[in-house]
Motif scaffolding. Structure first.
Motif, PDB file in Angstrom:
ATOM      1  N   MET A 128     -30.314  54.579   7.773  1.00 55.24           N
ATOM      2  CA  MET A 128     -29.184  55.027   6.908  1.00 55.24           C
ATOM      3  C   MET A 128     -28.953  54.402   6.178  1.00 55.24           C
ATOM      4  N   ILE A 129     -28.630  54.890   4.486  1.00 54.45           N
ATOM      5  CA  ILE A 129     -28.165  54.066   3.877  1.00 54.45           C
ATOM      6  C   ILE A 129     -26.459  53.850   3.809  1.00 54.45           C
ATOM      7  N   VAL A 130     -25.572  53.419   4.562  1.00 50.93           N
ATOM      8  CA  VAL A 130     -23.926  53.714   4.313  1.00 50.93           C
ATOM      9  C   VAL A 130     -23.560  52.487   2.772  1.00 50.93           C
ATOM     10  N   ALA A 131     -22.258  52.694   1.892  1.00 55.84           N
ATOM     11  CA  ALA A 131     -22.052  51.922   1.471  1.00 55.84           C
ATOM     12  C   ALA A 131     -20.532  51.770   1.787  1.00 55.84           C
ATOM     13  N   GLY A 132     -19.859  50.453   1.422  1.00 57.66           N
ATOM     14  CA  GLY A 132     -18.526  50.976   1.666  1.00 57.66           C
ATOM     15  C   GLY A 132     -18.081  50.606   0.526  1.00 57.66           C
ATOM     16  N   VAL A 133     -16.856  51.183  -0.208  1.00 60.55           N
ATOM     17  CA  VAL A 133     -15.710  50.678  -1.511  1.00 60.55           C
ATOM     18  C   VAL A 133     -14.828  50.759  -0.747  1.00 60.55           C
ATOM     19  N   ASP A 134     -14.493  49.863  -2.225  1.00 64.67           N
ATOM     20  CA  ASP A 134     -12.920  49.375  -1.598  1.00 64.67           C
ATOM     21  C   ASP A 134     -12.536  48.777  -3.503  1.00 64.67           C
ATOM     22  N   GLU A 135     -11.168  48.688  -4.075  1.00 60.50           N
ATOM     23  CA  GLU A 135     -11.042  48.275  -5.702  1.00 60.50           C
ATOM     24  C   GLU A 135     -10.104  47.580  -4.716  1.00 60.50           C
ATOM     25  N   ALA A 136      -9.420  47.348  -6.724  1.00 58.83           N
ATOM     26  CA  ALA A 136      -8.692  46.048  -6.846  1.00 58.83           C
ATOM     27  C   ALA A 136      -8.081  46.285  -7.723  1.00 58.83           C
ATOM     28  N   GLY A 137      -7.444  45.821  -8.014  1.00 59.51           N
ATOM     29  CA  GLY A 137      -6.108  46.327  -8.693  1.00 59.51           C
ATOM     30  C   GLY A 137      -5.303  47.712  -9.777  1.00 59.51           C
ATOM     31  N   ARG A 138      -4.862  48.313  -8.785  1.00 61.38           N
ATOM     32  CA  ARG A 138      -4.282  49.430  -9.188  1.00 61.38           C
ATOM     33  C   ARG A 138      -2.844  49.112  -9.407  1.00 61.38           C
ATOM     34  N   GLY A 139      -1.926  47.633  -8.986  1.00 65.97           N
ATOM     35  CA  GLY A 139      -0.817  47.777  -8.959  1.00 65.97           C
ATOM     36  C   GLY A 139      -0.218  46.824 -10.774  1.00 65.97           C
ATOM     37  N   PRO A 140      -1.449  46.176 -10.772  1.00 62.27           N
ATOM     38  CA  PRO A 140      -0.520  45.396 -12.226  1.00 62.27           C
ATOM     39  C   PRO A 140      -0.546  45.559 -13.408  1.00 62.27           C
ATOM     40  N   TRP A 141       0.386  45.556 -13.924  1.00 64.73           N
ATOM     41  CA  TRP A 141       0.512  45.103 -15.279  1.00 64.73           C
ATOM     42  C   TRP A 141      -0.489  45.900 -16.706  1.00 64.73           C
ATOM     43  N   ALA A 142      -1.462  44.928 -16.221  1.00 64.80           N
ATOM     44  CA  ALA A 142      -2.004  44.435 -17.252  1.00 64.80           C
ATOM     45  C   ALA A 142      -4.038  44.786 -16.481  1.00 64.80           C
ATOM     46  N   GLY A 143      -4.770  44.619 -17.554  1.00 61.31           N
ATOM     47  CA  GLY A 143      -6.081  44.519 -16.729  1.00 61.31           C
ATOM     48  C   GLY A 143      -6.965  45.892 -16.599  1.00 61.31           C
ATOM     49  N   PRO A 144      -8.090  45.864 -16.653  1.00 66.35           N
ATOM     50  CA  PRO A 144      -8.471  46.611 -15.939  1.00 66.35           C
ATOM     51  C   PRO A 144      -8.659  47.142 -14.414  1.00 66.35           C
ATOM     52  N   VAL A 145      -8.587  48.253 -12.954  1.00 68.71           N
ATOM     53  CA  VAL A 145      -9.104  48.830 -12.490  1.00 68.71           C
ATOM     54  C   VAL A 145     -10.340  48.075 -11.814  1.00 68.71           C
ATOM     55  N   ALA A 146     -10.688  47.695 -10.908  1.00 70.63           N
ATOM     56  CA  ALA A 146     -12.336  46.856 -10.382  1.00 70.63           C
ATOM     57  C   ALA A 146     -12.420  47.531  -9.157  1.00 70.63           C
ATOM     58  N   ALA A 147     -13.701  48.609  -8.583  1.00 70.07           N
ATOM     59  CA  ALA A 147     -14.399  48.306  -7.472  1.00 70.07           C
ATOM     60  C   ALA A 147     -15.774  48.653  -7.268  1.00 70.07           C
ATOM     61  N   ALA A 148     -16.073  48.031  -6.431  1.00 69.02           N
ATOM     62  CA  ALA A 148     -17.639  48.055  -5.789  1.00 69.02           C
ATOM     63  C   ALA A 148     -17.551  48.650  -4.929  1.00 69.02           C
ATOM     64  N   ALA A 149     -18.815  48.626  -4.298  1.00 65.80           N
ATOM     65  CA  ALA A 149     -20.042  49.559  -3.342  1.00 65.80           C
ATOM     66  C   ALA A 149     -20.960  48.696  -2.755  1.00 65.80           C
ATOM     67  N   VAL A 150     -20.817  48.134  -1.562  1.00 63.45           N
ATOM     68  CA  VAL A 150     -21.913  47.308  -0.931  1.00 63.45           C
ATOM     69  C   VAL A 150     -22.122  47.735   0.262  1.00 63.45           C
ATOM     70  N   VAL A 151     -23.890  48.038   0.593  1.00 64.67           N
ATOM     71  CA  VAL A 151     -24.990  48.525   0.998  1.00 64.67           C
ATOM     72  C   VAL A 151     -25.005  47.192   2.112  1.00 64.67           C
ATOM     73  N   LEU A 152     -24.236  46.599   3.123  1.00 66.06           N
ATOM     74  CA  LEU A 152     -24.641  45.323   3.794  1.00 66.06           C
ATOM     75  C   LEU A 152     -26.407  45.302   4.365  1.00 66.06           C
ATOM     76  N   ARG A 153     -27.572  43.887   3.792  1.00 64.45           N
ATOM     77  CA  ARG A 153     -28.923  44.671   4.676  1.00 64.45           C
ATOM     78  C   ARG A 153     -28.969  42.885   4.960  1.00 64.45           C
ATOM     79  N   GLY A 154     -30.188  42.890   6.068  1.00 59.34           N
ATOM     80  CA  GLY A 154     -30.263  42.032   6.570  1.00 59.34           C
ATOM     81  C   GLY A 154     -28.794  41.254   7.344  1.00 59.34           C
ATOM     82  N   SER A 155     -28.646  39.733   7.113  1.00 62.24           N
ATOM     83  CA  SER A 155     -27.840  39.311   7.707  1.00 62.24           C
ATOM     84  C   SER A 155     -26.239  38.848   6.406  1.00 62.24           C
ATOM     85  N   ILE A 156     -25.489  38.988   7.588  1.00 60.87           N
ATOM     86  CA  ILE A 156     -24.920  40.041   7.306  1.00 60.87           C
ATOM     87  C   ILE A 156     -23.209  38.234   7.282  1.00 60.87           C
ATOM     88  N   PRO A 157     -22.626  37.919   5.875  1.00 66.45           N
ATOM     89  CA  PRO A 157     -22.142  36.919   6.255  1.00 66.45           C
ATOM     90  C   PRO A 157     -21.096  36.671   7.411  1.00 66.45           C
TER      91      PRO A 157
END
Length: 184
Positions: free
Chosen positions: A1-30
């Motif tokens: 089953m493919i499970v993605a983790g999602v989180d964001e960065a930058g909700r609180g700042p006064w400037a710049g975009p908000v960024a988000a990432a989605a990651v599906v871990l496969r193989g060796s995990i750092p």
């Protein structure tokens, strides 16, 4: 089953975009994945590189300042998250989102409070989102060095507030945020 983790960065700042990432871990995990806020900048960069070099599937999305101002920061965060999951290039069976709220989207999802510290895929997403957004703010700093974005990432620090009083807001400031709106 493919499970993605999602989180964001930058909700609180006064400037710049908000960024988000989605990651599906496969193989060796750092080793050492954790909430990006608990890691030093150097450790985040190391893990970012390790994730990029791994077999993980990574999708990144962002919402612009214009989008934040038009639809509000929460909806813009959801938009960035949606773009990140779509950028994976696969349809996850489930998406695990850090926090207590979920976007309305087509994927089955669960919100996990503290997920960035307890779920490896969400921790990986938090690292990718944070390093990506910090790089964006470093690039914006090159064009607008007087705000100190290379070190404050657009957050409302005393230095940033003082610079706003001298220089006023620029196109990268979130006009819908009260401290910026008060200067207009």
């Amino acid at each position: 089953m493919i499970v993605a983790g999602v989180d964001e960065a930058g909700r609180g700042p006064w400037a710049g975009p908000v960024a988000a990432a989605a990651v599906v871990l496969r193989g060796s995990i750092p080793a050492g994945l954790d909430d990006s806020k608990k890691l030093s900048a150097k450790r985040r960069e190391t893990l970012f590189a390790a994730l990029r070099a791994s077999d993980a599937l990574i999708g990144v999305g962002q919402a612009s300042v214009a989008e934040i101002d038009a639809i509000n920061i929460l909806q813009a965060t959801y938009l960035a998250m949606t773009r990140a999951v779509a950028a994976l290039g696969i349809e996850p069976a489930e998406v695990l989102v850090d926090g207590n709220r979920l976007p309305k989207w087509r994927w089955p999802a669960r919100a996990i409070i503290g997920g960035d510290a307890s779920v490896p895929a969400i921790a990986a997403a938090s690292i990718i989102a944070k390093v990506t957004r910090d790089a964006i703010m470093a690039d914006l700093h090159a064009a607008h060095p007087h705000y100190g974005w290379a070190t404050n990432q657009g957050y409302g620090t005393a230095f940033h507030a003082a610079a706003l009083k001298i220089h006023g807001p620029c196109i990268h400031h979130r006009r819908s945020f009260a401290p910026i709106r008060a200067l207009l």
